[in-house]
Scaffold this active site. Structure first.
Site, PDB file in Angstrom:
ATOM      1  N   ARG A   1      54.332  30.795  34.221  1.00  0.00           N
ATOM      2  CA  ARG A   1      53.513  28.768  34.180  1.00  0.00           C
ATOM      3  C   ARG A   1      54.178  27.363  34.060  1.00  0.00           C
ATOM      4  O   ARG A   1      54.031  26.723  35.061  1.00  0.00           O
ATOM      5  CB  ARG A   1      52.752  28.807  32.810  1.00  0.00           C
TER       6      ARG A   1
ATOM      7  N   LYS B   1      33.365  45.077  32.161  1.00  0.00           N
ATOM      8  CA  LYS B   1      31.459  44.842  31.728  1.00  0.00           C
ATOM      9  C   LYS B   1      31.286  44.289  32.722  1.00  0.00           C
ATOM     10  O   LYS B   1      31.409  42.519  33.833  1.00  0.00           O
ATOM     11  CB  LYS B   1      31.071  44.661  31.052  1.00  0.00           C
TER      12      LYS B   1
ATOM     13  N   GLY C   1      43.581  37.634  34.582  1.00  0.00           N
ATOM     14  CA  GLY C   1      44.951  38.272  33.865  1.00  0.00           C
ATOM     15  C   GLY C   1      44.853  40.056  34.915  1.00  0.00           C
ATOM     16  O   GLY C   1      45.899  40.967  35.104  1.00  0.00           O
TER      17      GLY C   1
ATOM     18  N   GLY D   1      40.054  31.913  33.212  1.00  0.00           N
ATOM     19  CA  GLY D   1      38.931  31.411  33.464  1.00  0.00           C
ATOM     20  C   GLY D   1      38.729  30.547  33.770  1.00  0.00           C
ATOM     21  O   GLY D   1      37.378  30.204  34.582  1.00  0.00           O
TER      22      GLY D   1
END
Length: 397
Positions: free
Chosen positions: A37, A198, A355, A378
């Site tokens: 980052r 999921k 990720g 996100g």
């Protein structure tokens, strides 16, 4: 969306507040274990410094929830930034008030200063107007280079952009341009690969994609829920049986919009989930009652690669199987390498993020071969869901 970039800045002598993502993992001894980052924002910091700007870095670290937490100080990160940009980085032990003001006043043109964790103040996450004004008091211009925090309407990501002339940093610019190629104004046909455990975490994503792309490949544990909703027995596989109606709704919506839903036709099954477990390839309608699906089979990989081969644009979020352990990594690795080859041949624009996806592409050794790989997590997911990102919207001209 139209936004201003560093090309529009006359940096010399200006105090430039730059929002960056320095939320990097640390080793037990406080050293940085992964500087990705920092390396991503280094070009923006260097460019503004070389142009004679006074570069004042704003960032968060961890979740201190509005209080000072010693272990979440940005002080240890300053040296990592200095190493990445090849010049000294000063540090101030607050991001507003006398400490910040004194450090900013002492700056010369080209200097770089890192201010303390913005989340040490409750006003940051509340996007408090007074806190945003206190931050703005130390700057003439604002640059946002933290796409990964752009889905949060915080004082340093959204509030500041309303108070100062605002610009996208180089990483933010690269991310937004890549995402525009991926889903904004893509070259059709567009294929999306959506995997992971999921369906419940990606309902909004799937409902948005079936309206925008030509085909959605569904992989990982998510595929089992769709197979079960279709009446296929999936043995002891991870499966959200209670979401059968949701899966049917997504398939119906896809049929309405003309989007193909690509599900596995064969699978790698095993009786236990561990590295080197005995496994076999079976048709998806022949999964033994005592076995679980842990990867897509070779016929499915062939089918997925056919769709990638037809596409001009690929958007990827989530693996096709339990790629973390062998032998259940084969489908993800094979599809990733095929997509990379198509990209290198100039036949495909490939945009990936999330990720697990980044880990899988690194494991396949092809992350650098994709058109763009987002580390934003996100924010990348919310962009794929079609949601407005406050930190991005605030930069609009």
């Amino acid at each position: 969306m139209s936004f201003r970039t560093l090309d529009d800045i006359d940096a010399a002598g200006k105090r430039i507040l730059v929002r960056v993502d320095l939320n990097v993992p640390l080793n037990d001894d406080g050293t940085i274990s992964d500087a990705t980052r920092i390396e991503r924002v280094a070009p923006t910091i260097r460019e503004l410094s070389e142009k004679g700007g006074k570069v004042i870095l704003l960032a968060h670290f961890g979740r201190p929830k509005g209080t000072v937490v010693k272990d979440m100080s940005l002080a240890p990160i300053a040296q990592g930034v200095a190493d990445a940009i090849g010049r000294e980085v000063a540090f101030a032990d607050d991001c507003i008030g006398p400490a910040a003001e004194k450090a900013v006043t002492a700056m010369k043109d080209g200097d770089v200063l890192l201010l303390e964790n913005t989340r040490f103040h409750a006003g940051e996450e509340k996007n408090d107007a007074d806190f945003a004004k206190a931050l703005a008091a130390n700057g003439d211009l604002y640059v946002n280079d933290a796409f990964s925090a752009a889905h949060r309407a915080h004082a340093s990501t959204e509030g500041l952009a309303r108070l100062l002339p605002s610009y996208a940093g180089r990483t933010m610019q690269e991310e937004l341009e890549a995402l525009e190629k991926g889903l904004g104004k893509p070259q059709k046909p567009v294929v999306a690969i959506v995997g992971g455990a999921k369906v419940s975490t990606k309902i909004d994503l799937l409902l948005n994609l079936v309206k925008k792309v030509d085909a959605v490949v569904i992989g990982g544990g998510m595929a089992n829920t769709f197979l079960a909703a279709r009446g296929t027995k999936v043995g002891k596989s991870l499966c959200e049986h209670d979401l059968a109606a949701t899966a049917k709704t997504i398939m119906t919506e896809a049929a309405t919009t003309g989007c193909a839903i690509i599900l596995p036709v064969d699978a790698v099954v095993a009786r236990e989930f561990k590295a080197g477990a005995a496994s076999e390839v079976v048709s998806v309608d022949q999964v033994p009652d005592d076995a679980m699906i842990l990867d897509a089979g070779p016929q499915t990989v062939e089918k997925v690669n056919e769709w990638i081969g037809r596409a001009n644009t690929l958007v990827w979020n989530g693996p096709l199987g339990a790629f973390e352990i062998e032998p259940f990594d084969k489908a993800t690795m094979a599809a990733a390498r095929f997509a990379a080859d198509e990209t290198k041949a100039g036949k495909l624009v490939s945009v990936a993020g999330g990720g697990d996806t980044v880990s899988a592409l690194n494991q396949a050794g092809v992350a650098s071969d994709f058109t763009y790989v987002s580390t934003a997590g996100g924010a990348f997911l919310e962009w794929m869901e079609g949601k407005e990102l406050p930190g991005v919207a605030a930069l609009a001209k």
